[in-house]
Design a protein around this motif. Structure first.
Motif, PDB file in Angstrom:
ATOM      1  N   PRO A  46      73.644  10.711 -29.879  1.00 33.78           N
ATOM      2  CA  PRO A  46      72.664  11.206 -28.906  1.00 33.78           C
ATOM      3  C   PRO A  46      71.392  10.361 -28.935  1.00 33.78           C
ATOM      4  CG  PRO A  46      72.785  12.671 -30.803  1.00 33.78           C
ATOM      5  CD  PRO A  46      73.880  11.675 -30.970  1.00 33.78           C
ATOM      6  N   ALA A  47      70.864  10.067 -27.756  1.00 30.91           N
ATOM      7  CA  ALA A  47      69.654   9.252 -27.656  1.00 30.91           C
ATOM      8  C   ALA A  47      68.428  10.072 -28.030  1.00 30.91           C
ATOM      9  CB  ALA A  47      69.503   8.718 -26.235  1.00 30.91           C
ATOM     10  N   ARG A  48      67.528   9.455 -28.774  1.00 34.79           N
ATOM     11  CA  ARG A  48      66.204  10.012 -29.030  1.00 34.79           C
ATOM     12  C   ARG A  48      65.212   8.933 -28.628  1.00 34.79           C
ATOM     13  NH1 ARG A  48      67.928  14.764 -28.633  1.00 34.79           N
ATOM     14  NH2 ARG A  48      69.403  15.390 -30.261  1.00 34.79           N
ATOM     15  N   VAL A  49      64.415   9.220 -27.609  1.00 35.89           N
ATOM     16  CA  VAL A  49      63.595   8.196 -26.977  1.00 35.89           C
ATOM     17  C   VAL A  49      62.116   8.498 -27.181  1.00 35.89           C
ATOM     18  CG1 VAL A  49      63.143   6.937 -24.836  1.00 35.89           C
ATOM     19  CG2 VAL A  49      65.393   7.980 -25.219  1.00 35.89           C
ATOM     20  N   ASP A  50      61.379   7.498 -27.672  1.00 40.94           N
ATOM     21  CA  ASP A  50      59.925   7.606 -27.801  1.00 40.94           C
ATOM     22  C   ASP A  50      59.373   6.206 -27.964  1.00 40.94           C
ATOM     23  OD1 ASP A  50      57.181   8.180 -28.710  1.00 40.94           O
ATOM     24  OD2 ASP A  50      57.922  10.218 -28.997  1.00 40.94           O
ATOM     25  N   SER A  51      58.295   5.903 -27.253  1.00 35.72           N
ATOM     26  CA  SER A  51      57.708   4.571 -27.387  1.00 35.72           C
ATOM     27  C   SER A  51      57.151   4.348 -28.782  1.00 35.72           C
ATOM     28  CB  SER A  51      56.609   4.360 -26.339  1.00 35.72           C
ATOM     29  OG  SER A  51      55.584   5.329 -26.497  1.00 35.72           O
ATOM     30  N   SER A  52      56.755   5.416 -29.472  1.00 35.53           N
ATOM     31  CA  SER A  52      56.199   5.309 -30.818  1.00 35.53           C
ATOM     32  C   SER A  52      57.279   5.567 -31.862  1.00 35.53           C
ATOM     33  CB  SER A  52      55.071   6.319 -31.004  1.00 35.53           C
ATOM     34  OG  SER A  52      54.719   6.431 -32.367  1.00 35.53           O
TER      35      SER A  52
END
Length: 376
Positions: free
Chosen positions: A11-17
């Motif tokens: 599963p994708a976990r997306v965050d710029s930080s």
């Protein structure tokens, strides 16, 4: 298939930080971040959560500086794809993602071709970047001197720093930055025993609360800080060195009483200097910078401001990372007497179980009873 082409799904976990993402990452997730020159601290926080893979929209090591984040991940056995493009940031959080070779795909969408990193490639790029490090250090030094000249009143006299309304003089202070990933048991125990004033910097206030700390002061951009954390704080100081009004608008929208600060330094450095100026006995920084490279690789003036702030408050500043080597658990008097009492009881029981001990204890009891009775 080789290791470089074996498909990896999760599963994708997306965050710029990367550090913000690490707080909610679970083993087996595919971490998707947006970090040019991924630093060692952020990579270590990601690696600790054991993701199936890390996908970076930008280059993990651009060659500008010998950053070692990609090396940390690869040495932990975590596959890394860099320069995957901005399309990966649009993948839905929680959607299934497949990483195969240089390709990253989700729900039929394939991101721009990235590059699957190998240890050999990363080590070679670090060696090349290391040769030019002295140039960047010289540029960093010039930036720091310019900043000191421009903001001498703030650094040397504290002019422009916010006044902390909680009593800080002689007390320990913990400054929790947005880079704090949590899970620090020694820091949590220190907070329970020493009752420091906790300052949450921006998103660090939420991280502090999640770690069992109680941020009494929240300072920085409060736009994304939880409302419950803000309302529990004794003082909220709205500060954004970039001059954005999002935090101020948030405070006004929810009717939050607050103070303002317009210092040009990063919020974590304002918090450190304000605590030092208020007389803190020690300022412990949770989620601080890690070594010279961590300062130099910041291409804005923030790195220079952070180093100058550390120099100004150098006698009072400690990184939370070294706290285990400096702090020892302090037991209360009740705990100590309780332990002695249990030990004495155990010895008496052991003696009572032997004939000699039984006779000796019975004789002692008889003597004590006669002595006390005779005195009565």
């Amino acid at each position: 298939m080789t290791a470089a082409t074996t498909a990896i799904s999760g599963p994708a976990r997306v965050d710029s930080s990367p550090l913000a993402l690490a707080r909610r990452l679970q083993p087996g997730d595919v971490a998707i971040v947006d970090a040019l020159d991924l630093d060692k601290r952020a990579a270590a926080a990601l690696a600790a959560r054991r993701p199936a893979a890390v996908v970076n929209a930008q280059a993990c090591i651009s060659g500008r500086l010998p950053t070692t984040g990609a090396l940390v991940l690869l040495e932990a056995g975590i596959p890394v794809v860099e320069s995957a493009g901005q399309d990966v940031l649009a993948f839905r959080d929680g959607a299934q993602v497949t990483v195969e070779g240089d390709s990253v795909a989700s729900a039929g969408r394939i991101a721009d071709a990235g590059s699957r990193l190998t240890l050999e490639d990363v080590e070679q790029r670090i060696r090349v970047a290391d040769q030019d490090l002295h140039v960047h250090v010289a540029s960093f030094t010039a930036t720091a001197l310019d900043l000191l000249h421009r903001d001498a009143d703030l650094f040397l006299d504290g002019i422009g720093l916010p006044e902390l309304r909680l009593p800080v003089d002689g007390r320990p202070v913990v400054v929790v930055t947005s880079r704090f990933a949590g899970g620090d048991e020694v820091l949590a125990r220190f907070a329970r025993e020493r009752r420091p004033v906790v300052i949450g910097v921006g998103d660090g206030a939420d991280a502090a609360r999640a770690a069992g700390l109680n941020p009494r002061i929240v300072l920085g951009d409060i736009d994304s800080v939880g409302e419950d954390v803000l309302r529990r704080a004794s003082q909220v100081i709205v500060h954004d060195p970039a001059g954005r009004d999002a935090g101020l608008a948030r405070a006004q929208a929810i009717g939050l009483s607050h103070d303002d600060c317009d210092a040009s330094l990063a919020s974590e450095d304002v918090a450190l200097l304000a605590a030092h100026a208020a007389g803190a006995s020690v300022v412990i920084v949770a989620g601080g910078r890690d070594g010279l490279l961590d300062y130099v690789e910041d291409r804005s003036t923030a790195g220079a401001g952070a180093l100058l702030s550390r120099l100004v408050a150098s006698g009072a500043v400690v990184d939370a990372a070294v706290l285990p080597a400096l702090y020892r658990h302090r037991y209360s008097a009740w705990t100590a007497w309780g332990a002695l009492g249990l030990a004495a009881a155990a010895l008496l029981l052991a003696a009572w179980g032997t004939p000699e001990g039984h006779d000796a204890l019975a004789g002692a009891w008889t003597w004590l009873a006669e002595t006390v009775g005779g005195g009565a």
